[in-house]
Design an enzyme around this catalytic site. Structure first.
Site, PDB file in Angstrom:
ATOM      1  N   SER A 126     -22.910  -6.317  -2.139  1.00  0.00           N
ATOM      2  CA  SER A 126     -22.697  -4.988  -1.457  1.00  0.00           C
ATOM      3  C   SER A 126     -23.549  -3.869  -1.923  1.00  0.00           C
ATOM      4  O   SER A 126     -24.134  -3.970  -2.982  1.00  0.00           O
ATOM      5  CB  SER A 126     -21.231  -4.560  -1.705  1.00  0.00           C
ATOM      6  OG  SER A 126     -20.199  -5.091  -1.099  1.00  0.00           O
ATOM      7  N   ILE A 157     -19.807  -3.382  -7.879  1.00  0.00           N
ATOM      8  CA  ILE A 157     -20.000  -4.633  -8.532  1.00  0.00           C
ATOM      9  C   ILE A 157     -18.999  -4.954  -9.614  1.00  0.00           C
ATOM     10  O   ILE A 157     -18.985  -4.051 -10.771  1.00  0.00           O
ATOM     11  CB  ILE A 157     -21.483  -5.002  -9.109  1.00  0.00           C
ATOM     12  CG1 ILE A 157     -22.408  -4.568  -7.948  1.00  0.00           C
ATOM     13  CG2 ILE A 157     -21.513  -6.013  -9.807  1.00  0.00           C
ATOM     14  CD1 ILE A 157     -22.296  -5.462  -6.868  1.00  0.00           C
ATOM     15  N   GLY A 242     -14.466 -17.293  -2.426  1.00  0.00           N
ATOM     16  CA  GLY A 242     -13.756 -16.313  -2.988  1.00  0.00           C
ATOM     17  C   GLY A 242     -12.723 -15.652  -2.331  1.00  0.00           C
ATOM     18  O   GLY A 242     -11.739 -15.094  -3.003  1.00  0.00           O
ATOM     19  N   ARG A 268      20.471  -2.064 -11.872  1.00  0.00           N
ATOM     20  CA  ARG A 268      20.852  -0.606 -11.450  1.00  0.00           C
ATOM     21  C   ARG A 268      21.968  -0.471 -10.696  1.00  0.00           C
ATOM     22  O   ARG A 268      22.212  -1.235  -9.721  1.00  0.00           O
ATOM     23  CB  ARG A 268      19.739  -0.197 -10.648  1.00  0.00           C
ATOM     24  CG  ARG A 268      19.693   1.145 -10.294  1.00  0.00           C
ATOM     25  CD  ARG A 268      19.565   2.286 -11.160  1.00  0.00           C
ATOM     26  NE  ARG A 268      19.242   3.723 -10.550  1.00  0.00           N
ATOM     27  CZ  ARG A 268      20.005   4.591 -10.433  1.00  0.00           C
ATOM     28  NH1 ARG A 268      21.591   4.385 -11.083  1.00  0.00           N
ATOM     29  NH2 ARG A 268      19.535   5.622  -9.837  1.00  0.00           N
ATOM     30  N   GLN A 279      23.687  -3.891   1.058  1.00  0.00           N
ATOM     31  CA  GLN A 279      22.879  -4.807   2.354  1.00  0.00           C
ATOM     32  C   GLN A 279      21.476  -4.191   2.422  1.00  0.00           C
ATOM     33  O   GLN A 279      20.493  -4.913   2.652  1.00  0.00           O
ATOM     34  CB  GLN A 279      23.555  -4.840   3.504  1.00  0.00           C
ATOM     35  CG  GLN A 279      23.113  -5.907   4.446  1.00  0.00           C
ATOM     36  CD  GLN A 279      23.989  -5.741   5.597  1.00  0.00           C
ATOM     37  OE1 GLN A 279      23.683  -4.988   6.630  1.00  0.00           O
ATOM     38  NE2 GLN A 279      24.202  -6.680   5.947  1.00  0.00           N
ATOM     39  N   GLY A 339      13.427   3.169  -6.691  1.00  0.00           N
ATOM     40  CA  GLY A 339      13.718   4.852  -6.513  1.00  0.00           C
ATOM     41  C   GLY A 339      12.707   5.685  -7.372  1.00  0.00           C
ATOM     42  O   GLY A 339      11.457   5.329  -7.220  1.00  0.00           O
ATOM     43  N   GLY A 340      13.417   6.608  -8.030  1.00  0.00           N
ATOM     44  CA  GLY A 340      12.273   7.632  -8.950  1.00  0.00           C
ATOM     45  C   GLY A 340      11.912   6.877  -9.960  1.00  0.00           C
ATOM     46  O   GLY A 340      10.688   7.063 -10.318  1.00  0.00           O
ATOM     47  N   GLU A 363     -14.386  -8.460  -0.932  1.00  0.00           N
ATOM     48  CA  GLU A 363     -14.712  -9.852  -0.650  1.00  0.00           C
ATOM     49  C   GLU A 363     -14.266  -9.980   0.946  1.00  0.00           C
ATOM     50  O   GLU A 363     -13.851 -11.214   1.311  1.00  0.00           O
ATOM     51  CB  GLU A 363     -14.027 -11.072  -1.664  1.00  0.00           C
ATOM     52  CG  GLU A 363     -14.759 -10.794  -2.826  1.00  0.00           C
ATOM     53  CD  GLU A 363     -14.144 -12.213  -3.814  1.00  0.00           C
ATOM     54  OE1 GLU A 363     -14.303 -13.069  -3.215  1.00  0.00           O
ATOM     55  OE2 GLU A 363     -14.261 -11.706  -5.072  1.00  0.00           O
TER      56      GLU A 363
END
Length: 379
Positions: A126, A157, A242, A268, A279, A339-340, A363
């Site tokens: 690049s 790089i 790659g 939790r 759900q 969550g938080g 890549e």
């Protein structure tokens, strides 16, 4: 059609998982916070054989197949994508490119140290004006008889300051366009070779990403890989492999975030029960698990194609395109499940979300993968 892993594959997977949990997890948040390169961890990865997994044992490598590499990359990437990108570049781009296309002298000189992790490599394609369009190389390598005179700048790089060996793609005959490009082996310390400042990145902050500047660097003719004008084909062929490495990295980031979200959902509580019993959370987990399994199968398909010496251009591009998309979607949802707490560094998922984005860019961007896929299916 047998989807079972061999005992050897399972052993590699377990070794990589143990290393990631015991060696990479401690300190990973601090390395990300302070942009600290995981030098000690990379050294240990070399000792365990993770830096030259597919290299022939006669050059000091592990002689393993690409499936083993995918499994190891996933486990390492679950914990530390900054470490896994070093592993990916060294394995997929540098070691593989040298072993596949280098001269016997080049292999003997560089591969044993690269495969052991004694030194690491970098792949330099690049440029400021040559990203997705790799044919537009502004870095020049003027043929001076017994050496090339290298001038130009390379951007983004990986292993920019920590590598010892750099595979540099440069234009020798502009009138021939991509057919006039060469691949040169440049060593750190060559006069005129300068490493620019480290990039301050969104994710994979532990890896060292730099610009490189070349000013009248004399590169011996024996450091050219392949015949004159082979550089562009070398770069494209190497990047094909790659992509499997980065697809596996994306898979690992996704599966790491999913495992954290699944564990958290069982611990939790909300409205008197673990949130895993709601759900709304169950459906998120179901989507994550399904997408990750699909991404894993694509990665393994690409690896199997490579190991069987089939054309893996399409399967590799599909694996990278899909796995990187799954990495982004899964990590965003993992933060949501937390969550938080997902917004807090100590729970890891915010880092995985930041790490995921680069897998859609480097890549070969997702858009480039679609070009590769469409070109293959329209043949």
């Amino acid at each position: 059609m047998d989807f079972k892993l061999t005992e050897e594959h399972l052993a590699v997977q377990e070794a990589a998982r143990d290393f990631a949990q015991n060696e990479l997890l401690p300190g990973v948040i601090e390395r990300d916070e302070h942009q600290k390169f995981p030098a000690e961890q990379i050294r240990k990865m070399g000792e365990l054989g993770f830096m030259g997994m597919m290299v022939d044992p006669k050059y000091g490598g592990g002689g393993m197949d690409t499936v083993s590499y995918v499994l190891a990359m996933e486990e390492i990437s679950k914990v530390d994508a900054s470490a896994s990108v070093v592993m990916s570049v060294n394995n997929s781009l540098v070691c593989w490119g040298l072993e596949k296309y280098g001269s016997e002298e080049q292999k003997q000189k560089y591969l044993p140290r690269l495969a052991s992790g004694e030194i690491i490599g970098a792949f330099c394609l690049s440029e400021p004006e040559a990203g997705s369009d790799a044919t537009m190389q502004r870095t020049t390598a003027v043929d001076m008889g017994d050496h090339y005179l290298l001038n130009g700048t390379k951007n983004w790089i990986t292993n920019g300051s920590t590598a010892s060996v750099y595979l540099v793609i440069a234009q020798t005959n502009p009138e021939l366009r991509h057919k006039g490009i060469n691949a040169l082996i440049v060593e750190k310390g060559m006069p005129g070779f300068e490493v620019g400042p480290k990039e301050n990145k969104l994710g994979i902050r532990g890896s060292d990403t730099h610009s490189l500047m070349f000013t009248d660097v004399k590169v011996p003719k024996e450091n050219r890989i392949g015949e004159d004008g082979f550089g562009f084909k070398f770069a494209m062929s190497t990047l094909n492999g790659g992509r499997i490495g980065i697809a596996s990295q994306a898979l690992g980031i996704a599966s790491g975030a999913y495992e954290l979200a699944l564990k958290y959902s069982k611990e939790r509580k909300a409205f008197g029960v673990p949130i895993a019993q709601h759900q709304a959370i169950q459906f998120k987990l179901a989507d994550m698990a399904t997408n990750i399994d699909a991404a894993r199968l694509l990665c393994l398909q690409a690896a199997a194609d490579k190991d069987a010496h089939r054309d893996y251009s399409k399967s590799g591009a599909m694996a990278k395109l899909f796995a990187s998309k799954v990495a982004m979607e899964t990590t965003v949802e993992a933060v949501q499940v937390h969550g938080g707490y997902g917004f807090v560094k100590e729970y890891h998922v915010e880092r995985l979300m930041r790490d995921a984005k680069i897998t859609q860019i480097y890549e070969g961007t997702s858009e480039i993968q679609k070009i590769v896929i469409s070109r293959e299916i329209l043949k």
